[in-house]
Design a protein around this motif. Structure first.
Motif, PDB file in Angstrom:
ATOM      1  N   LEU A 176      12.273   0.682  -4.630  1.00  0.00           N
ATOM      2  CA  LEU A 176      11.309   1.759  -4.396  1.00  0.00           C
ATOM      3  C   LEU A 176      10.028   1.462  -5.178  1.00  0.00           C
ATOM      4  O   LEU A 176       9.697   2.119  -6.148  1.00  0.00           O
ATOM      5  CB  LEU A 176      11.893   3.115  -4.802  1.00  0.00           C
ATOM      6  N   ASP A 177       9.332   0.422  -4.736  1.00  0.00           N
ATOM      7  CA  ASP A 177       8.073   0.077  -5.392  1.00  0.00           C
ATOM      8  C   ASP A 177       6.900   0.512  -4.528  1.00  0.00           C
ATOM      9  O   ASP A 177       7.070   1.012  -3.419  1.00  0.00           O
ATOM     10  CB  ASP A 177       8.010  -1.425  -5.693  1.00  0.00           C
ATOM     11  N   ARG A 178       5.712   0.323  -5.056  1.00  0.00           N
ATOM     12  CA  ARG A 178       4.508   0.842  -4.426  1.00  0.00           C
ATOM     13  C   ARG A 178       4.361   0.397  -2.986  1.00  0.00           C
ATOM     14  O   ARG A 178       3.943   1.184  -2.120  1.00  0.00           O
ATOM     15  CB  ARG A 178       3.292   0.410  -5.243  1.00  0.00           C
ATOM     16  N   GLU A 179       4.676  -0.855  -2.685  1.00  0.00           N
ATOM     17  CA  GLU A 179       4.456  -1.380  -1.345  1.00  0.00           C
ATOM     18  C   GLU A 179       5.378  -0.742  -0.314  1.00  0.00           C
ATOM     19  O   GLU A 179       5.106  -0.812   0.881  1.00  0.00           O
ATOM     20  CB  GLU A 179       4.655  -2.908  -1.350  1.00  0.00           C
ATOM     21  N   ARG A 180       6.442  -0.098  -0.757  1.00  0.00           N
ATOM     22  CA  ARG A 180       7.360   0.563   0.167  1.00  0.00           C
ATOM     23  C   ARG A 180       6.904   1.971   0.546  1.00  0.00           C
ATOM     24  O   ARG A 180       7.425   2.554   1.486  1.00  0.00           O
ATOM     25  CB  ARG A 180       8.767   0.646  -0.461  1.00  0.00           C
ATOM     26  N   PHE A 181       5.948   2.518  -0.203  1.00  0.00           N
ATOM     27  CA  PHE A 181       5.549   3.907   0.018  1.00  0.00           C
ATOM     28  C   PHE A 181       4.516   4.007   1.136  1.00  0.00           C
ATOM     29  O   PHE A 181       3.450   3.389   1.069  1.00  0.00           O
ATOM     30  CB  PHE A 181       4.981   4.519  -1.267  1.00  0.00           C
ATOM     31  N   ALA A 182       4.830   4.803   2.136  1.00  0.00           N
ATOM     32  CA  ALA A 182       3.889   5.048   3.231  1.00  0.00           C
ATOM     33  C   ALA A 182       2.857   6.092   2.847  1.00  0.00           C
ATOM     34  O   ALA A 182       1.757   6.128   3.409  1.00  0.00           O
ATOM     35  CB  ALA A 182       4.646   5.495   4.478  1.00  0.00           C
ATOM     36  N   LEU A 183       3.204   6.965   1.904  1.00  0.00           N
ATOM     37  CA  LEU A 183       2.284   7.987   1.402  1.00  0.00           C
ATOM     38  C   LEU A 183       2.267   7.875  -0.119  1.00  0.00           C
ATOM     39  O   LEU A 183       3.299   8.029  -0.769  1.00  0.00           O
ATOM     40  CB  LEU A 183       2.727   9.387   1.829  1.00  0.00           C
ATOM     41  N   ARG A 184       1.080   7.631  -0.677  1.00  0.00           N
ATOM     42  CA  ARG A 184       0.961   7.368  -2.111  1.00  0.00           C
ATOM     43  C   ARG A 184       0.043   8.386  -2.765  1.00  0.00           C
ATOM     44  O   ARG A 184      -1.024   8.699  -2.242  1.00  0.00           O
ATOM     45  CB  ARG A 184       0.408   5.962  -2.356  1.00  0.00           C
ATOM     46  N   SER A 185       0.459   8.858  -3.923  1.00  0.00           N
ATOM     47  CA  SER A 185      -0.385   9.746  -4.716  1.00  0.00           C
ATOM     48  C   SER A 185       0.091   9.706  -6.154  1.00  0.00           C
ATOM     49  O   SER A 185       1.298   9.653  -6.418  1.00  0.00           O
ATOM     50  CB  SER A 185      -0.329  11.188  -4.194  1.00  0.00           C
TER      51      SER A 185
END
Length: 296
Positions: A212-221
């Motif tokens: 679960l790292d940044r590149e896996r996130f479709a929505l980031r905040s």
């Protein structure tokens, strides 16, 4: 250098630093622009240094001003703490109590507790500071803190509350549309909600929840409140505290694979143990947080 510089000059200096102009600082402090200008001139003369460079759009702080800034902020924090302490003296719980907690706890968990506290003790005024930056209790940036780590400073009174569990959740409407993941690999076809720029805590948590790292996130905040709002809106799968998720009817995803427990404490500076208002607020938060965790 004059060793008896009026605190008011430093207060004006800090306001100008924060606001960027004399006019904005004057509005913040409820004073006139000429008065603020005289304060800055007097402080520069007393210190023997230039604090600001004047330009048409406002005032630009010099390197000397930036060097002095943390010291002025510490003075402001102590002055505010002195005022709060003075307001809390007496036998009845009354006065100002400044409470800090994380964004989510401050905005989503504490309000019902503070509403009940105010109903029982209307003489207590609450200053609530929701922030993921740990406010320094030793520097008296706040009186009471809800912390997700055990305090190490000997000068702090700390009451353990227990663990708050965090897991992966999704709104029922999202799962009805996209289906429920039953294996870690299934997350690859889902919209994941997470951070943009990782904090030290998130980097540590990633060791326990790989994949679960940044590149896996479709929505980031980087706002925990924004992530929670996206989760509730059915935008995807994200992290949430178990008591909040149950309150909002969110469904847990892969509980055996993704679970993190946060050691929770209520802390207060030991100098405040004899303040009726601070002690009353401290006890109310302890009782409220214990009830919150038990509901999980």
């Amino acid at each position: 250098m004059d060793n008896t510089i009026d605190w008011q000059l430093y207060r004006s200096f800090l306001a100008v630093l924060r606001e960027g102009s004399l006019s904005a600082a004057a509005r913040t402090l409820g004073q006139t622009q000429p008065t603020l200008g005289r304060h800055i001139d007097a402080l520069e003369a007393a210190l023997g240094i230039s604090l600001f460079t004047r330009f048409p759009g406002g005032l630009l702080p010099t390197n000397a001003a930036q060097t002095l800034r943390p010291h002025a902020e510490a003075m402001a924090s102590h002055a505010a703490a002195l005022e709060r302490m003075a307001s809390c003296q007496g036998h009845d719980p009354s006065g100002v109590v400044r409470i800090t907690a994380s964004e989510v706890v401050g905005a989503e968990v504490l309000p019902p507790m503070l509403a009940a506290l105010r109903r029982s003790h209307p003489g207590i005024t609450i200053e609530l500071v929701p922030s993921n930056r740990a406010q320094d209790l030793l520097q008296r940036e706040a009186d009471i803190a809800v912390r997700m780590t055990r305090p190490r400073q000997a000068q702090l009174i700390a009451r353990p509350i227990g663990d708050i569990e965090i897991g992966l959740f999704a709104a029922p409407a999202y799962l009805a549309e996209r289906g429920e993941p039953f294996e870690v690999e299934d997350l690859g076809r889902h919209s994941l909600i997470g951070f943009d720029q990782p904090s030290a805590f998130q980097r540590e948590a990633a060791k326990w929840m790989p994949g679960l790292d940044r590149e896996r996130f479709a929505l980031r905040s980087d706002s925990d409140l924004a992530q929670l709002a996206l989760l509730r809106a059915g935008a995807g799968i994200g992290f949430c505290q178990l008591p909040l998720a149950r309150r909002d009817g969110l469904r847990r995803i892969l509980p055996d694979r993704y679970a993190l427990r946060l050691d929770t404490w209520i802390t207060m500076h030991e100098d405040l143990r004899h303040s009726p208002a601070c002690k009353t607020a401290f006890d109310a938060l302890v009782a409220g947080m214990l009830d919150y965790i038990e509901r999980a």
